[in-house]
Design a protein around this motif. Structure first.
Motif, PDB file in Angstrom:
ATOM      1  N   SER A 159      -4.867   1.105   7.450  1.00  0.00           N
ATOM      2  CA  SER A 159      -3.883   1.331   6.676  1.00  0.00           C
ATOM      3  C   SER A 159      -3.925   1.305   5.262  1.00  0.00           C
ATOM      4  CB  SER A 159      -2.420   0.400   7.207  1.00  0.00           C
ATOM      5  OG  SER A 159      -2.900  -0.958   7.261  1.00  0.00           O
ATOM      6  N   ILE A 160      -4.836   0.075   5.090  1.00  0.00           N
ATOM      7  CA  ILE A 160      -5.024  -0.093   3.714  1.00  0.00           C
ATOM      8  C   ILE A 160      -6.114   0.811   2.987  1.00  0.00           C
ATOM      9  CG2 ILE A 160      -6.523  -1.919   2.092  1.00  0.00           C
ATOM     10  CD1 ILE A 160      -5.329  -4.108   3.846  1.00  0.00           C
ATOM     11  N   ARG A 161      -7.013   1.289   4.156  1.00  0.00           N
ATOM     12  CA  ARG A 161      -7.771   2.455   3.616  1.00  0.00           C
ATOM     13  C   ARG A 161      -7.076   3.699   3.082  1.00  0.00           C
ATOM     14  NH1 ARG A 161     -11.015   3.363   8.186  1.00  0.00           N
ATOM     15  NH2 ARG A 161     -12.052   1.630   7.645  1.00  0.00           N
ATOM     16  N   ARG A 162      -6.288   3.865   3.836  1.00  0.00           N
ATOM     17  CA  ARG A 162      -5.206   5.184   3.428  1.00  0.00           C
ATOM     18  C   ARG A 162      -4.534   5.044   1.712  1.00  0.00           C
ATOM     19  NH1 ARG A 162      -2.771   9.636   5.191  1.00  0.00           N
ATOM     20  NH2 ARG A 162      -0.518   9.955   4.437  1.00  0.00           N
ATOM     21  N   LEU A 163      -4.277   3.827   1.648  1.00  0.00           N
ATOM     22  CA  LEU A 163      -3.673   3.537   0.430  1.00  0.00           C
ATOM     23  C   LEU A 163      -4.778   3.531  -0.611  1.00  0.00           C
ATOM     24  CD1 LEU A 163      -1.059   0.563   1.338  1.00  0.00           C
ATOM     25  CD2 LEU A 163      -0.565   2.881   0.628  1.00  0.00           C
ATOM     26  N   LEU A 164      -5.861   2.949  -0.588  1.00  0.00           N
ATOM     27  CA  LEU A 164      -7.005   2.896  -1.395  1.00  0.00           C
ATOM     28  C   LEU A 164      -7.337   4.398  -1.895  1.00  0.00           C
ATOM     29  CD1 LEU A 164      -9.261  -0.071  -0.366  1.00  0.00           C
ATOM     30  CD2 LEU A 164      -7.529   0.011  -2.570  1.00  0.00           C
ATOM     31  N   ILE A 165      -7.621   5.221  -0.745  1.00  0.00           N
ATOM     32  CA  ILE A 165      -7.887   6.709  -0.988  1.00  0.00           C
ATOM     33  C   ILE A 165      -6.810   7.298  -1.751  1.00  0.00           C
ATOM     34  CG2 ILE A 165      -8.170   8.919   0.174  1.00  0.00           C
ATOM     35  CD1 ILE A 165      -9.621   7.021   2.449  1.00  0.00           C
ATOM     36  N   ILE A 166      -5.521   7.217  -1.395  1.00  0.00           N
ATOM     37  CA  ILE A 166      -4.408   7.844  -2.026  1.00  0.00           C
ATOM     38  C   ILE A 166      -4.596   7.445  -3.475  1.00  0.00           C
ATOM     39  CG2 ILE A 166      -2.128   8.182  -2.325  1.00  0.00           C
ATOM     40  CD1 ILE A 166      -1.943   8.114   0.629  1.00  0.00           C
ATOM     41  N   ALA A 167      -4.789   6.226  -3.764  1.00  0.00           N
ATOM     42  CA  ALA A 167      -4.689   5.465  -5.071  1.00  0.00           C
ATOM     43  C   ALA A 167      -5.830   6.046  -5.973  1.00  0.00           C
ATOM     44  CB  ALA A 167      -4.833   3.853  -5.028  1.00  0.00           C
TER      45      ALA A 167
END
Length: 179
Positions: free
Chosen positions: A80-88
């Motif tokens: 879930s955090i990985r997804r946010l980091l990639i989007i950011a």
């Protein structure tokens, strides 16, 4: 269809710039080695060709997943955090390259107004500086493409070698055709 054309144009430009720079440099060295005066404008042209190649090469890197990235932290966190980091990261890539393209375009307009020319080639400098908005604009587009792929499939471009690379590119193009 338009993406396939853009892909081929991008690759053709990179190859052409690299080949031209190599040929110009080789010719200048050979002329100098053979006792001539060399080519006075060779170094300047080679520099400009490599600048253009690097700008389009960076966009190619984003498209194919070979762009340098630090993914140690991204791979170490939960999904879930990985997804946010990639989007950011992709969003920052879009913003940064978009800003560079915008201000690069303004710079080209400014240089056009000054009438500056290059010292040896005597080419208008605004043409040379077009590498900034064109290359950065294409890179921004490639970041948007990569982000859309991530939103649709949950995958990011990764670079593989040989047959796997060909299959991955075919899959990406099939997804683009469907949408």
């Amino acid at each position: 269809m338009i993406n396939r054309i853009l892909d081929r144009l991008e690759e053709t430009l990179i190859i052409t710039f690299m080949a031209a720079a190599t040929l110009v440099t080789f010719s200048a060295v050979m002329m100098r080695y053979l006792g001539g005066s060399g080519i006075s404008w060779a170094q300047e042209l080679t520099i400009y060709l490599f600048i253009w190649m690097a700008k389009f090469g960076a966009a190619y890197g984003v498209r194919t997943g070979i762009h340098i990235g630090v993914d140690f932290v991204v791979n170490a966190v939960r999904p879930s955090i990985r997804r946010l980091l990639i989007i950011a990261a992709m969003s920052l890539g879009v913003i940064f390259t978009g800003v560079i393209a915008f201000f690069g375009g303004r710079w080209v307009i400014f240089i056009y107004g000054t009438g500056q020319i290059s010292p040896d080639l005597e080419w208008p400098m605004w043409i040379i500086y077009l590498a900034i908005p064109f290359g950065s604009g294409l890179m921004c587009y490639r970041f948007i493409q990569a982000m859309m792929l991530f939103f649709r499939s949950g995958h990011i471009h990764t670079h593989t070698y040989g047959e796997e690379e060909d299959r991955e590119i075919d899959v990406i193009h099939e997804q683009e055709v469907r949408s």
